[in-house]
Design an enzyme around this catalytic site. Structure first.
Site, PDB file in Angstrom:
ATOM      1  N   HIS A  47       0.834  -1.204   0.000  1.00 12.62           N
ATOM      2  CA  HIS A  47       0.000   0.000   0.000  1.00 12.62           C
ATOM      3  C   HIS A  47       0.869   1.255   0.000  1.00 12.62           C
ATOM      4  O   HIS A  47       0.558   2.244  -0.694  1.00 12.62           O
ATOM      5  CB  HIS A  47      -0.918  -0.032   1.222  1.00 12.62           C
ATOM      6  CG  HIS A  47      -1.748   1.195   1.383  1.00 12.62           C
ATOM      7  ND1 HIS A  47      -1.529   2.115   2.383  1.00 12.62           N
ATOM      8  CD2 HIS A  47      -2.810   1.659   0.672  1.00 12.62           C
ATOM      9  CE1 HIS A  47      -2.411   3.084   2.293  1.00 12.62           C
ATOM     10  NE2 HIS A  47      -3.199   2.845   1.261  1.00 12.62           N
ATOM     11  N   GLU A 127      -4.368   7.928   7.433  1.00 13.23           N
ATOM     12  CA  GLU A 127      -5.346   7.021   6.841  1.00 13.23           C
ATOM     13  C   GLU A 127      -5.654   5.859   7.786  1.00 13.23           C
ATOM     14  O   GLU A 127      -6.811   5.454   7.941  1.00 13.23           O
ATOM     15  CB  GLU A 127      -4.813   6.498   5.503  1.00 13.23           C
ATOM     16  CG  GLU A 127      -5.794   5.662   4.721  1.00 13.23           C
ATOM     17  CD  GLU A 127      -5.238   5.205   3.379  1.00 13.23           C
ATOM     18  OE1 GLU A 127      -5.982   4.515   2.654  1.00 13.23           O
ATOM     19  OE2 GLU A 127      -4.076   5.519   3.055  1.00 13.23           O
TER      20      GLU A 127
END
Length: 419
Positions: A47, A127
């Site tokens: 990611h 996030e």
């Protein structure tokens, strides 16, 4: 559909699905690599790499990447999943070359500058924090980890904060070099385009990608169990489920039909019995998460602390009642919902592009809607029974987040399911 697929010399598959009636093109590069391919010590690196791909190349700064695509009214994005990573764009038909040039650039010439890496590290930590503050989101990570404990399939896609804080530039860059290769990629495009031109562009812009990299994949081993986390929330967020089918299983579509009938819409059993008749929840649905070598079938519900005492027994009753099978009416309605959803998605270039890429990665053949409709139509009572048989000898998985006072113990829940 007139899908065409060409394989370049380096192994990259180039697939197109023309739609002459539109003025746009959706395109992307799907990589057959995701979170499950990370070493435990680097959880989150896939990611992190996806984020860093947009932060500057030898030809473009991060600002220039954004400016160039938006100057033509297009958009650019990416996502990381447990088994794949995707980088994609949507543009007007005349801007296909620009979009592919940007995608090729970020995948081959990203610089991973330290200043950008540190900024993006902070963004990813934000996030993760946001996900942790979103209980109906993070509870699915808890469910996945509980179903597949201490193994790659159970690790969070975003990674763990303590790992993200120390990931080094060379580790992120090295993950790209060690895992991304042409034979593990599909370039897919749908919209107003010419296949031969797309192939020519791919040969010029992506022909130098390395052909192949070795890739180790630990098998997913379902174990099940429970995880409960008490939080001061208005609602209890609960996910529970069982092992499911794999992507290539002959009963994959039977699992989807079963999920649709159980909790896939307003006419489903769960919605009608638990929300409409009893008013125990606002949100409830069932789902299928299928992977290459494992899978999950689950149910999500959000409920109040007082309502959970009634909710869990009713949920278990509905699961046990599935052993009686679906009525002909339920089976037909679920099939109709699935076929309509599939055919409606074909009106969207982005959905067609995604489906084409994913199907090629999973099955190695082009996406054929007529074949999928036939597979949905072929689902019968015997196929539904085979899916349900996967649950009978397996431990369930339960993840719960919120006020836990009314939630019965795991042993009691297991006893209800075995009754």
């Amino acid at each position: 559909m007139t899908v065409r697929v060409t394989t370049l010399q380096n192994g990259l598959r180039v697939a197109s699905d023309p739609m002459a009636s539109v003025e746009t093109v959706s395109l992307g590069i799907w990589v057959d690599v995701g979170t499950r391919h990370e070493p435990a010590a680097l959880n989150g690196v896939a990611h992190f790499l996806e984020h860093m791909a947009f932060k500057g190349t030898t030809r473009r700064s991060a600002a220039q990447i954004a400016q160039e695509i938006e100057a033509v009214g297009g958009h650019l994005n990416a996502y990381t999943a447990r088994e794949t990573t995707a980088y994609y764009a949507k543009v007007l038909k005349d801007d296909l070359e620009l979009a592919l040039d940007i995608l090729a650039d970020i995948l081959q010439h990203s610089t991973f500058e330290e200043a950008e890496l540190e900024r993006e590290r902070a963004v990813i930590l934000q996030e993760i924090g946001q996900a942790n503050d979103t209980p109906d989101d993070i509870v699915f990570d808890y469910f996945q980890e509980c179903a597949y404990p201490d193994q790659p399939m159970g690790r969070p896609v975003l990674g763990r904060p303590e790992i993200i804080r120390r990931l080094a530039r060379e580790e992120v860059r090295g993950y790209l070099g060690e895992h991304y290769s042409a034979k593990r990629m599909v370039l897919a495009a749908s919209g107003n385009l010419d296949h031969e031109r797309l192939v020519a562009l791919a040969e010029r812009l992506l022909g130098e990608l390395p052909s192949e990299r070795p890739l180790a994949t630990d098998p997913g081993r379902y174990r099940g169990g429970e995880r409960r986390e008490a939080r001061d929330l208005e609602q209890l967020h609960l996910v529970f489920g069982f092992p499911g089918v794999v992507l290539r299983d002959k009963d994959y579509y039977a699992a989807l039909v079963l999920s649709t009938a159980l909790g896939g819409g307003m006419s489903s059993r769960l919605f009608q019995e638990i929300r409409e008749k009893r008013g125990l929840v606002y949100a409830i649905h069932s789902f299928v998460h299928a992977y290459r070598d494992c899978g999950l079938f689950g149910i999500y519900a959000g409920t109040g602390e007082a309502e959970v005492k009634e909710l869990v027994p009713v949920l278990c009753e509905e699961v046990v009642r599935l052993n009686e099978g679906l009525s002909a009416e339920e089976l037909g309605r679920a099939k109709a919902q699935m076929k309509a959803g599939l055919l409606m998605s074909l009106e969207n270039t982005s959905m067609r592009c995604e489906q084409l890429a994913q199907y090629l990665i999973i099955h190695g053949t082009p996406f054929d809607p007529a074949e999928l409709v036939a597979r949905i139509d072929a689902v019968d009572d015997a196929a539904i029974a085979r899916v349900l048989a996967l649950w009978r000898t397996a431990a369930p998985t339960l993840a719960a987040l919120g006020p836990l006072g009314g939630l019965e113990d795991f042993g009691r829940l297991r006893a209800r399911l075995s009754s």
